[in-house]
Scaffold this motif. Sequence first.
Motif, PDB file in Angstrom:
ATOM      1  N   UNK A  76       0.829  -1.215   0.000  1.00  0.00           N
ATOM      2  CA  UNK A  76       0.000   0.000   0.000  1.00  0.00           C
ATOM      3  C   UNK A  76       0.858   1.257   0.000  1.00  0.00           C
ATOM      4  N   UNK A  77       1.880   1.293   0.846  1.00  0.00           N
ATOM      5  CA  UNK A  77       2.772   2.455   0.900  1.00  0.00           C
ATOM      6  C   UNK A  77       3.484   2.636  -0.430  1.00  0.00           C
ATOM      7  N   UNK A  78       3.990   1.552  -0.990  1.00  0.00           N
ATOM      8  CA  UNK A  78       4.709   1.627  -2.255  1.00  0.00           C
ATOM      9  C   UNK A  78       3.813   2.103  -3.386  1.00  0.00           C
ATOM     10  N   UNK A  79       2.597   1.569  -3.448  1.00  0.00           N
ATOM     11  CA  UNK A  79       1.646   1.965  -4.492  1.00  0.00           C
ATOM     12  C   UNK A  79       1.253   3.433  -4.346  1.00  0.00           C
ATOM     13  N   UNK A  80       1.086   3.862  -3.111  1.00  0.00           N
ATOM     14  CA  UNK A  80       0.693   5.250  -2.855  1.00  0.00           C
ATOM     15  C   UNK A  80       1.730   6.223  -3.404  1.00  0.00           C
ATOM     16  N   UNK A  85       1.678  11.455  -7.546  1.00  0.00           N
ATOM     17  CA  UNK A  85       1.621  12.639  -8.408  1.00  0.00           C
ATOM     18  C   UNK A  85       1.043  12.324  -9.785  1.00  0.00           C
ATOM     19  N   UNK A  86       0.443  11.147  -9.932  1.00  0.00           N
ATOM     20  CA  UNK A  86      -0.145  10.736 -11.210  1.00  0.00           C
ATOM     21  C   UNK A  86      -1.622  11.143 -11.233  1.00  0.00           C
ATOM     22  N   UNK A  92      -3.919   9.708  -6.430  1.00  0.00           N
ATOM     23  CA  UNK A  92      -3.309  11.016  -6.721  1.00  0.00           C
ATOM     24  C   UNK A  92      -3.548  12.007  -5.583  1.00  0.00           C
ATOM     25  N   UNK A  93      -2.483  12.702  -5.187  1.00  0.00           N
ATOM     26  CA  UNK A  93      -2.580  13.757  -4.186  1.00  0.00           C
ATOM     27  C   UNK A  93      -2.403  15.131  -4.827  1.00  0.00           C
ATOM     28  N   UNK A  94      -1.399  15.257  -5.687  1.00  0.00           N
ATOM     29  CA  UNK A  94      -1.126  16.540  -6.331  1.00  0.00           C
ATOM     30  C   UNK A  94       0.161  16.460  -7.118  1.00  0.00           C
TER      31      UNK A  94
END
Length: 235
Positions: A76-80, A85-86, A92-94
């Motif tokens: 989950x951390x890696x995927x996040x 930024x996608x 996506x966050x920004x």
Amino acid sequence: MYTPHRVGSTKLFDRLCESRFSSGADLSDIQSVPPTMAHFTVKCHSGELGLDEVRDCIRRPFQRVLTLVRPFDEICISEYFHNISNPDSSFHFGTRDEVLNASTQTLAEHFCGIDWNSYPQLQPRKNATAIAEYCGIDYQEDFLDSTPPAFRVYHGAARDGELMVAVAQMDVISRRDTFREFINALGLPVQTQPKKRVVSCPSLSTHRWCRDKQRELTQHANVVEFLNNIRASGC
């Protein structure tokens, strides 16, 4: 190769396809029946297609199913951070600047607001269940319910006959001697054995532009608790 996302499948795929008499392709890039050669590797992910559907797509029998194991919380951390930024990703966050300038609290709220259990392509147990449904080999007790071995090879059968299922922890790829043992256990034709190589470099995640933000997030109290709950869910 049939794995969840973010478990090192691309690195292993490259290793398997690097010798002269072997090749491979991502399932999405295969437009016709794969060519006949010593070994052809098809790379795809569970949670998107079942193995019966993969078999129908390539119209060739499997001799081996290879998969890699990594804890769900690490996935989950890696995927996040892989998709943070996608703009086309649901994670996506920004922009990169927005991520770098965001507070750890804001990122923690965003991360913890994601329903990670709703993404089957990230879940190790979904992967294991799909393989068990295809050939009857269930490795969950060995790799997901206890301290797992470095790798293990199982023998069973599917609709085309005998089948090998090889399961390895993600870090086997970076452990030279263990990786050699894993490759030897696959029983590949001699001409497809990977070239002699040095120990591979560390995971690129430690070199990403957002590595400091990733470290800060994983140390945030709310995220630590959230990841503990994810780990306990055993997806």
